[in-house]
Design a protein around this motif. Structure first.
Motif, PDB file in Angstrom:
ATOM      1  N   GLU A 135       0.834  -1.198   0.000  1.00 50.78           N
ATOM      2  CA  GLU A 135       0.000   0.000   0.000  1.00 50.78           C
ATOM      3  C   GLU A 135       0.875   1.257   0.000  1.00 50.78           C
ATOM      4  O   GLU A 135       0.596   2.226  -0.712  1.00 50.78           O
ATOM      5  N   ALA A 136       1.942   1.221   0.777  1.00 56.62           N
ATOM      6  CA  ALA A 136       2.864   2.370   0.812  1.00 56.62           C
ATOM      7  C   ALA A 136       3.502   2.574  -0.556  1.00 56.62           C
ATOM      8  O   ALA A 136       3.631   3.715  -1.041  1.00 56.62           O
ATOM      9  N   THR A 137       3.884   1.479  -1.180  1.00 57.16           N
ATOM     10  CA  THR A 137       4.477   1.572  -2.522  1.00 57.16           C
ATOM     11  C   THR A 137       3.474   2.128  -3.519  1.00 57.16           C
ATOM     12  O   THR A 137       3.806   3.000  -4.345  1.00 57.16           O
ATOM     13  N   VAL A 138       2.234   1.646  -3.437  1.00 55.16           N
ATOM     14  CA  VAL A 138       1.195   2.118  -4.363  1.00 55.16           C
ATOM     15  C   VAL A 138       0.929   3.599  -4.133  1.00 55.16           C
ATOM     16  O   VAL A 138       0.798   4.372  -5.096  1.00 55.16           O
ATOM     17  N   HIS A 139       0.892   4.028  -2.878  1.00 52.03           N
ATOM     18  CA  HIS A 139       0.679   5.449  -2.594  1.00 52.03           C
ATOM     19  C   HIS A 139       1.819   6.303  -3.154  1.00 52.03           C
ATOM     20  O   HIS A 139       1.578   7.382  -3.709  1.00 52.03           O
ATOM     21  N   ALA A 140       3.030   5.798  -3.011  1.00 49.90           N
ATOM     22  CA  ALA A 140       4.175   6.544  -3.555  1.00 49.90           C
ATOM     23  C   ALA A 140       4.077   6.620  -5.071  1.00 49.90           C
ATOM     24  O   ALA A 140       4.316   7.681  -5.674  1.00 49.90           O
ATOM     25  N   ASP A 141       3.706   5.483  -5.697  1.00 48.29           N
ATOM     26  CA  ASP A 141       3.568   5.475  -7.161  1.00 48.29           C
ATOM     27  C   ASP A 141       2.453   6.411  -7.611  1.00 48.29           C
ATOM     28  O   ASP A 141       2.600   7.144  -8.605  1.00 48.29           O
ATOM     29  N   ILE A 142       1.347   6.416  -6.863  1.00 53.26           N
ATOM     30  CA  ILE A 142       0.227   7.305  -7.221  1.00 53.26           C
ATOM     31  C   ILE A 142       0.648   8.763  -7.077  1.00 53.26           C
ATOM     32  O   ILE A 142       0.312   9.604  -7.924  1.00 53.26           O
ATOM     33  N   ALA A 143       1.421   9.076  -6.044  1.00 54.21           N
ATOM     34  CA  ALA A 143       1.885  10.451  -5.862  1.00 54.21           C
ATOM     35  C   ALA A 143       2.772  10.859  -7.039  1.00 54.21           C
ATOM     36  O   ALA A 143       2.666  11.983  -7.557  1.00 54.21           O
ATOM     37  N   GLY A 144       3.621   9.933  -7.459  1.00 54.47           N
ATOM     38  CA  GLY A 144       4.472  10.218  -8.624  1.00 54.47           C
ATOM     39  C   GLY A 144       3.644  10.417  -9.885  1.00 54.47           C
ATOM     40  O   GLY A 144       3.911  11.327 -10.686  1.00 54.47           O
ATOM     41  N   ILE A 145       2.640   9.579 -10.057  1.00 57.32           N
ATOM     42  CA  ILE A 145       1.774   9.685 -11.237  1.00 57.32           C
ATOM     43  C   ILE A 145       1.012  11.009 -11.206  1.00 57.32           C
ATOM     44  O   ILE A 145       0.861  11.672 -12.243  1.00 57.32           O
ATOM     45  N   ARG A 146       0.581  11.424 -10.034  1.00 55.76           N
ATOM     46  CA  ARG A 146      -0.145  12.687  -9.928  1.00 55.76           C
ATOM     47  C   ARG A 146       0.754  13.865 -10.318  1.00 55.76           C
ATOM     48  O   ARG A 146       0.321  14.781 -11.017  1.00 55.76           O
TER      49      ARG A 146
END
Length: 173
Positions: A135-146
């Motif tokens: 979940e932490a990895t996905v949140h980091a990836d989503i932040a990067g995508i944003r």
């Protein structure tokens, strides 16, 4: 013989019911006389008393016989009750031992299930930790995508504005 007859009260009760006063007093006096006369109502009282006592004696004899039969029945009932109690207690003891054996088996199975549940809890804890890392990895990836999406929006807006300016220049020289 004492009685609690009050002739005055009787007369006033009759008068209240509508009987003339002289008649009410005459009735009260006559009734008082009759009630105070010894043996007026009880001729042959001694004969009746002896007959009554004879009947009472017969009844007492029958009651004594019934008492004797009742005592015998109670003794028999007590013996039967004690026997039944012994039989029931033996059956209860047998059932208790069977239930104890079954309870011990159930306790053993519950202990096995508890051990399995503990293992499953440990696996779930591992999966929870893994899920939190993911979940932490996905949140980091989503932040990067944003942030990349913001940059793309800005660049797209710039290109659209540039193309609009070029188009305006071409159409309106």
């Amino acid at each position: 013989m004492t009685n609690q007859f009050d002739p005055r009260q009787y007369a006033s009760t009759l008068e209240a019911a509508g009987v003339p006063s002289t008649q009410a007093e005459a009735h009260a006096k006559a009734l008082a006389y009759v009630l105070e006369s010894p043996g007026f109502f009880l001729p042959g009282f001694d004969r009746l008393r002896s007959e009554f006592n004879g009947h009472v004696d017969k009844i007492n004899l029958r009651l004594d016989r019934l008492d004797s039969r009742l005592e015998n029945a109670e003794a028999l009932h007590k013996a039967r009750s004690e026997h039944i109690e012994i039989v029931i207690n033996a059956r209860i003891d047998k059932l208790e031992s069977r239930l104890d054996a079954r309870i011990e088996k159930l306790d053993a199975r519950i202990d096995q299930l508890d051990a399995r549940i503990d293992k499953l809890d440990a696996r779930i804890d591992k999966l929870d930790a893994r899920f939190e890392r993911l979940e932490a990895t996905v949140h980091a990836d989503i932040a990067g995508i944003r942030s990349d999406a913001k940059l793309h929006r800005w660049m797209t807006a710039t290109l659209v504005a540039f193309n609009a300016a070029v188009l305006v220049k071409i159409l309106f020289p």
